[in-house]
Design an enzyme around this catalytic site. Structure first.
Site, PDB file in Angstrom:
ATOM      1  N   CYS A 116       0.871  -1.166   0.000  1.00 28.29           N
ATOM      2  CA  CYS A 116       0.000   0.000   0.000  1.00 28.29           C
ATOM      3  C   CYS A 116       0.911   1.220   0.000  1.00 28.29           C
ATOM      4  O   CYS A 116       2.096   1.116   0.272  1.00 28.29           O
ATOM      5  CB  CYS A 116      -0.851   0.052   1.258  1.00 28.29           C
ATOM      6  SG  CYS A 116      -1.919  -1.371   1.482  1.00 28.29           S
ATOM      7  N   GLY A 173      -0.532   0.394  -5.026  1.00 31.03           N
ATOM      8  CA  GLY A 173      -1.874  -0.116  -4.763  1.00 31.03           C
ATOM      9  C   GLY A 173      -2.869   0.560  -5.669  1.00 31.03           C
ATOM     10  O   GLY A 173      -2.926   1.795  -5.710  1.00 31.03           O
ATOM     11  N   ASN A 211       0.671   0.834   5.991  1.00 31.05           N
ATOM     12  CA  ASN A 211       1.230   0.061   4.895  1.00 31.05           C
ATOM     13  C   ASN A 211       2.014  -1.068   5.546  1.00 31.05           C
ATOM     14  O   ASN A 211       2.892  -0.826   6.348  1.00 31.05           O
ATOM     15  CB  ASN A 211       2.152   0.989   4.090  1.00 31.05           C
ATOM     16  CG  ASN A 211       3.121   0.242   3.188  1.00 31.05           C
ATOM     17  OD1 ASN A 211       4.229   0.689   2.977  1.00 31.05           O
ATOM     18  ND2 ASN A 211       2.729  -0.889   2.670  1.00 31.05           N
ATOM     19  N   GLY A 212       1.643  -2.290   5.229  1.00 31.48           N
ATOM     20  CA  GLY A 212       2.352  -3.417   5.828  1.00 31.48           C
ATOM     21  C   GLY A 212       1.381  -4.408   6.425  1.00 31.48           C
ATOM     22  O   GLY A 212       0.223  -4.482   5.997  1.00 31.48           O
ATOM     23  N   TYR A 214      12.017  -4.124  -6.801  1.00 26.51           N
ATOM     24  CA  TYR A 214      10.792  -4.039  -7.580  1.00 26.51           C
ATOM     25  C   TYR A 214       9.758  -3.039  -7.063  1.00 26.51           C
ATOM     26  O   TYR A 214       9.190  -2.290  -7.842  1.00 26.51           O
ATOM     27  CB  TYR A 214      10.163  -5.444  -7.642  1.00 26.51           C
ATOM     28  CG  TYR A 214       8.819  -5.499  -8.314  1.00 26.51           C
ATOM     29  CD1 TYR A 214       8.667  -5.150  -9.661  1.00 26.51           C
ATOM     30  CD2 TYR A 214       7.685  -5.886  -7.614  1.00 26.51           C
ATOM     31  CE1 TYR A 214       7.430  -5.188 -10.272  1.00 26.51           C
ATOM     32  CE2 TYR A 214       6.444  -5.929  -8.223  1.00 26.51           C
ATOM     33  CZ  TYR A 214       6.322  -5.582  -9.552  1.00 26.51           C
ATOM     34  OH  TYR A 214       5.096  -5.616 -10.152  1.00 26.51           O
TER      35      TYR A 214
END
Ligand code: SF4
Length: 495
Positions: free
Chosen positions: A25, A51, A130-131, A271
């Site tokens: 995210c 996201g 996020n996570g 990435y």
């Protein structure tokens, strides 16, 4: 808090992107500017690669209180109209773009779209993360038994309920109390009526940076989101650090967690992050080029062309070409407008699969020995199709070079990975994968080579690895407690 009532954009994930690990995210927050929501919308737009399923913004304004808008779909489709942005006034705002890694899968529940909001005796607070919280299920069970009523199936709501149970007198202190109970890998942005808060987990697995804009401050998952709003990069939030930014521009630093050595996600370098972002003081683009150079040193092969699998394989392919002296060429062209525009693909369209997104540059490929550089192999389905397309175009040989080690373990830290048995590298040796993909050669960068490329001259320290690399090594820096309770098997001494 009122949620803006305008209609939702229909959205559905295309079936063509299912062979990549999905970015987790993106989070963004700003305090001390006029029309903060506009800055957040721009920041989220820059973080859209993290996201695409949904996005949300919460703001506070002294006159109108808290307001929010949460939508399915791209930021550009939902947060650009004057009608929506007019419902989001105020000098402080946070936002989130989501790819679902916990909570509801697919675009089914707006209640799972962040940020989340809670009303406390001392005022409201909104939070986005996020996570992944690795003990979220355990915490949820405990909180429900003690009377909490959950609105969503998302991890982050646990933090709101833990804050509600804290006896501390202000929201930042309540947040510290709550964070001490959660385990996992996460970055958080949160806001009260006047304060913007940013937190990284104790190991700093997920990124979060601080920027300065005019007299205000911004927090973002990546520096590229600071660039888009013209904010100046100040520093990374440190692992285990919580910053509280007041409306007058005062930044205070707190340490809710025990200090531990950093274990930043090494896959961010490979990435997830955008190539124009800076991570740990290093350009992501340059790191990826270094990965390509390392790969060329470790796994040279005689060939006529080095071609990237676009777009994420491009910097590594350039590095491979520079190191090996083999010419670089765009052997595969990506349709930049494919995106996720096929909302309801028919079966016939679905069967075209990867051809809808990528096309071979036939005139270039015919009769050539081609090295294809990609960032990773997950299930291997896309790699097989790309190999077929290259051979159809008349290539003499196809050699795959992969800019990450074999992905043999799932990520439990906010990245969507298939179950372990679906990962090609979990069940096959490198030679078996080569045969399965039907290519002339297949080589992955080694873990040490990857560490060298990200700046660790002596490679990976096996006793105290400098990064999280669990999806390659099977060594999880934070025990995936909820998964273990459901029977997930950690790596054995024999593996
Ligand atoms: S398991 Fe892999 S993708 Fe997940 S945080 Fe660790 S390095 Fe990143």
């Amino acid at each position: 808090m009122t949620d803006s009532p305008l209609p939702q954009t229909a959205w559905r994930e295309t079936p063509f992107d299912d062979d990549k690990l999905k970015e987790e995210c993106g989070i963004f927050g700003v305090n001390g500017v006029s029309t903060a929501a506009n800055f957040v919308a721009l920041g989220l737009h820059a973080l859209q690669h993290r996201g695409q399923e949904a996005g949300g913004i919460v703001v506070h304004d002294p006159e109108h209180g808290f307001n929010s808008a949460r939508r399915f779909g791209y930021v550009r489709d939902n947060f650009t109209s004057q009608a929506v942005m007019d419902t989001l006034p105020g000098p402080i705002a946070i936002g989130h773009v989501r790819y679902s890694t916990a909570g509801s899968k697919g675009a089914t529940a707006i209640r799972d779209v962040q940020p989340f909001f809670g009303e406390f005796a001392m005022g409201g607070a909104a939070i986005a993360h996020n996570g992944n919280i690795t003990n979220a299920e355990e915490l949820r069970r405990e909180l429900i038994e003690r009377g909490s009523i959950f609105q969503s199936s998302s991890d982050s709501e646990c933090i709101i309920h833990l804050m509600a149970r804290s006896l501390q007198k202000n929201i930042p202190e309540r947040m510290k109390d709550a964070l001490r109970r959660v385990e996992g890998a996460f970055s958080v942005v949160a806001m009260t009526r006047t304060k913007l808060i940013g937190v990284r987990d104790a190991l700093g697995v997920r990124p979060l940076v601080l920027g300065r804009i005019g007299d205000g401050y911004a927090l973002a998952s990546e520096t590229c989101a600071l660039d888009i709003i013209g904010a100046e990069f100040v520093r990374e939030i440190e692992p285990g650090e919580m910053v509280v930014i007041s409306s007058t521009g005062e930044v205070t630093s707190h340490r809710p967690f025990e200090q531990k050595p950093s274990r930043f996600c090494v896959f961010e370098h490979v990435y997830f992050s955008r190539p124009d972002s800076i991570l740990g003081g290093r350009s992501v683009y340059e790191t990826r080029e270094n990965i390509g150079r390392e790969l060329a040193k470790e796994a040279p092969v005689e060939a006529d062309l080095v071609c990237p699998v676009p777009d994420s394989g491009t910097p590594a392919a350039i590095g491979f070409s520079l190191q090996s002296g083999i010419p670089y060429a765009m052997g595969i062209i990506r349709n930049q407008y494919m995106g996720r525009t096929f909302i309801e693909p028919s079966e016939q369209v679905r069967n075209l699969g990867v051809r809808l997104k990528l096309n071979v540059n036939r005139a270039l490929i015919r009769g050539k020995r081609v090295i294809l550089v990609d960032d990773s192999v997950v299930r291997g389905t896309t790699s097989r199709k790309i190999k077929e397309m290259i051979l159809d175009a008349g290539a003499a040989e196809v050699h795959f070079r992969i800019a990450s080690p074999p992905t043999a373990w799932p990520c439990f830290y906010g990245v969507d990975t298939p179950q372990r048995e679906k990962l090609l590298a979990a069940t096959m040796s490198e030679e078996e994968m080569r045969t399965h993909l039907g290519v002339d050669s297949l080589k992955f960068i080694s873990l040490d080579g990857l560490y060298r490329a990200v700046g660790e001259a002596n490679g990976r320290d096996a006793k105290a690895p400098q990064y999280c690399d669990a999806c390659f090594s099977g060594e999880y820096p934070v025990a995936p407690r909820d998964k273990l309770a459901k029977g997930f098997q950690l790596k054995t001494a024999a593996e």
